[in-house]
Design a protein around this motif. Structure first.
Motif, PDB file in Angstrom:
ATOM      1  N   VAL A  94       6.371  -2.626 -16.674  1.00 49.94           N
ATOM      2  CA  VAL A  94       6.710  -2.019 -15.373  1.00 49.94           C
ATOM      3  C   VAL A  94       8.080  -1.072 -15.677  1.00 49.94           C
ATOM      4  O   VAL A  94       8.043   0.366 -15.464  1.00 49.94           O
ATOM      5  N   ALA A  95       9.210  -1.580 -16.440  1.00 49.23           N
ATOM      6  CA  ALA A  95      10.041  -0.659 -16.339  1.00 49.23           C
ATOM      7  C   ALA A  95      10.003   0.478 -17.317  1.00 49.23           C
ATOM      8  O   ALA A  95      10.281   1.644 -17.388  1.00 49.23           O
ATOM      9  N   LYS A  96       9.014   0.112 -18.584  1.00 51.85           N
ATOM     10  CA  LYS A  96       8.560   1.120 -19.616  1.00 51.85           C
ATOM     11  C   LYS A  96       7.558   2.249 -18.982  1.00 51.85           C
ATOM     12  O   LYS A  96       7.899   3.400 -19.321  1.00 51.85           O
ATOM     13  N   LEU A  97       6.741   1.762 -18.069  1.00 56.38           N
ATOM     14  CA  LEU A  97       5.877   2.705 -17.360  1.00 56.38           C
ATOM     15  C   LEU A  97       6.707   3.477 -16.411  1.00 56.38           C
ATOM     16  O   LEU A  97       6.376   4.657 -16.363  1.00 56.38           O
ATOM     17  N   SER A  98       7.701   3.099 -15.914  1.00 56.82           N
ATOM     18  CA  SER A  98       8.318   3.784 -14.816  1.00 56.82           C
ATOM     19  C   SER A  98       9.348   4.860 -15.675  1.00 56.82           C
ATOM     20  O   SER A  98       9.438   6.089 -15.215  1.00 56.82           O
ATOM     21  N   LEU A 257      -0.604   2.882 -11.190  1.00 56.04           N
ATOM     22  CA  LEU A 257      -0.352   1.552 -11.627  1.00 56.04           C
ATOM     23  C   LEU A 257       1.093   1.196 -11.231  1.00 56.04           C
ATOM     24  O   LEU A 257       1.354   0.004 -10.869  1.00 56.04           O
ATOM     25  N   LEU A 258       1.935   2.138 -11.689  1.00 54.62           N
ATOM     26  CA  LEU A 258       3.436   1.780 -11.070  1.00 54.62           C
ATOM     27  C   LEU A 258       3.782   1.481  -9.707  1.00 54.62           C
ATOM     28  O   LEU A 258       4.501   0.709  -9.267  1.00 54.62           O
ATOM     29  N   SER A 259       2.872   2.171  -8.802  1.00 54.41           N
ATOM     30  CA  SER A 259       2.831   1.878  -7.638  1.00 54.41           C
ATOM     31  C   SER A 259       2.529   0.306  -7.249  1.00 54.41           C
ATOM     32  O   SER A 259       2.918  -0.155  -6.184  1.00 54.41           O
ATOM     33  N   LYS A 260       1.596  -0.484  -8.018  1.00 56.15           N
ATOM     34  CA  LYS A 260       1.300  -1.671  -7.819  1.00 56.15           C
ATOM     35  C   LYS A 260       2.374  -2.701  -8.054  1.00 56.15           C
ATOM     36  O   LYS A 260       2.287  -3.945  -7.692  1.00 56.15           O
ATOM     37  N   GLY A 261       3.700  -2.141  -8.855  1.00 55.36           N
ATOM     38  CA  GLY A 261       4.508  -2.989  -9.327  1.00 55.36           C
ATOM     39  C   GLY A 261       3.976  -4.059 -10.223  1.00 55.36           C
ATOM     40  O   GLY A 261       2.987  -3.745 -11.101  1.00 55.36           O
ATOM     41  N   GLN A 262       4.354  -5.320 -10.231  1.00 54.11           N
ATOM     42  CA  GLN A 262       4.009  -6.470 -11.415  1.00 54.11           C
ATOM     43  C   GLN A 262       2.496  -6.794 -11.030  1.00 54.11           C
ATOM     44  O   GLN A 262       1.976  -7.552 -11.880  1.00 54.11           O
ATOM     45  N   GLU A 263       1.853  -6.280 -10.090  1.00 54.82           N
ATOM     46  CA  GLU A 263       0.532  -6.637  -9.581  1.00 54.82           C
ATOM     47  C   GLU A 263      -0.668  -5.681 -10.196  1.00 54.82           C
ATOM     48  O   GLU A 263      -1.612  -5.873  -9.989  1.00 54.82           O
ATOM     49  N   PHE A 264       0.147  -4.749 -11.160  1.00 49.34           N
ATOM     50  CA  PHE A 264      -0.824  -3.746 -11.564  1.00 49.34           C
ATOM     51  C   PHE A 264      -2.112  -4.330 -12.596  1.00 49.34           C
ATOM     52  O   PHE A 264      -2.980  -3.623 -12.627  1.00 49.34           O
TER      53      PHE A 264
END
Length: 309
Positions: A94-98, A257-264
């Motif tokens: 998630v951090a890398k995606l952000s 996907l980032l908006s889903k957080g760790q549930e992506f």
């Protein structure tokens, strides 16, 4: 999935060991009752034999229960460590995606220069189906002006910067690749391959256009040179359109996907993003409602695309 199957099999084995061990202890209690009865009846030989059976069964029961408890502790520790590793990988992803989304959003403004050329007179579709689009039908002075605009874009927009959108590199060596929805994963990899192709080809197209045009873009074009230049211009436009389509879809998907957080990893495909369209304009019109409803930071995902109004 494999870890879950192993845990399920391990749980059944633990339950079986505990049940058998507990049953043996119950049997040992029954033997103990018979030992007490033998003591009352002064049956020495029978008493010794029953004591032997009782001790053997009770020890075996305790051993089996001990093994079951040890296996439970082992699987519990393994499960805890696996969950901890999974959580850490999800956080890192998630951090890398952000980071990728924020950096990609910063370079999207460069696509406006492609939009200004490609969509003159109407949405660009392809070289064979341009309609009234000037990117396809321009000739003479209009073609020379297009070449001048292309040279400006070549100077201002670094197409290599769009490689920041290759998010699959952060997932292909972890469980994320197997758990992400197959449709999303396949489309992501396909779009990245198309974007890589467009980036590479666009650099070659610029070089071919310079060769066809010559030293200056302001010189008159004869019929033969017009055909050569026109061909290279259409090649530039084809790959530029592919670059803007794939980069915007990759960014839209990454933002979603980032908006889903760790549930992506459990997200199902968003049709507005994943559905192919005949042109970028058509895809943008489909994706706009869904992307406008998703906010990252202070902007919606649609605003991050720097798409034409």
């Amino acid at each position: 999935m494999q870890d879950g199957s192993l845990w399920g099999q391990g749980f059944l084995l633990i339950a079986l060991l505990v049940i058998i061990g507990g049953s043996l202890l119950i049997v040992s209690v029954i033997f103990n009752l018979h030992v007490a009865d033998s003591v009352r009846n002064d049956a020495r030989h029978r008493e010794k034999l029953l004591e032997y059976y009782r001790n053997m069964v009770s020890q075996l029961g305790v051993i089996l229960i001990g093994i079951g408890v040890s296996l439970f502790i082992f699987y519990f520790q393994q499960g805890y460590q696996e969950n901890k590793r999974r959580h850490a990988e999800l956080q890192a992803a998630v951090a890398k995606l952000s980071v990728r989304v924020s950096r990609a959003a910063a370079i999207m403004e460069g696509l406006n220069e492609f939009d200004a050329i490609l969509d003159q007179g109407g949405p660009y579709v392809d070289p064979e189906n341009g309609g009234n689009n000037l990117a396809v039908k321009a000739t003479g002075d209009a073609l020379v002006r297009q070449v001048e605009q292309i040279y400006l874009v070549e100077r201002d927009v670094d197409q290599r910067g769009f490689e920041i959108l290759f998010a699959s590199r952060d997932m292909d060596n972890s469980f994320l690749a197997s758990e992400l929805n197959p449709v999303i994963w396949f489309n992501m990899v396909r779009d990245e391959a198309d974007l890589a192709y467009a980036i590479e080809q666009l650099g070659q197209d610029y070089g071919d256009l310079h060769k066809a045009m010559g030293d200056t873009a302001s010189q008159p074009l004869d019929a033969k040179k017009t055909m050569a230049v026109k061909k290279e211009v259409l090649d530039v436009f084809y790959d530029a359109d592919l670059l803007r389509q794939r980069s915007r879809r990759l960014l839209a998907r990454a933002c979603w996907l980032l908006s889903k957080g760790q549930e992506f990893t459990s997200a199902t495909p968003e049709p507005a993003i994943e559905t192919d369209a005949a042109s970028q304009d058509e895809w943008l019109q489909r994706a706009r409602p869904a992307l406008n409803n998703i906010t990252i930071g202070q902007k919606s995902c649609f605003e991050l695309l720097a798409a034409p109004a």
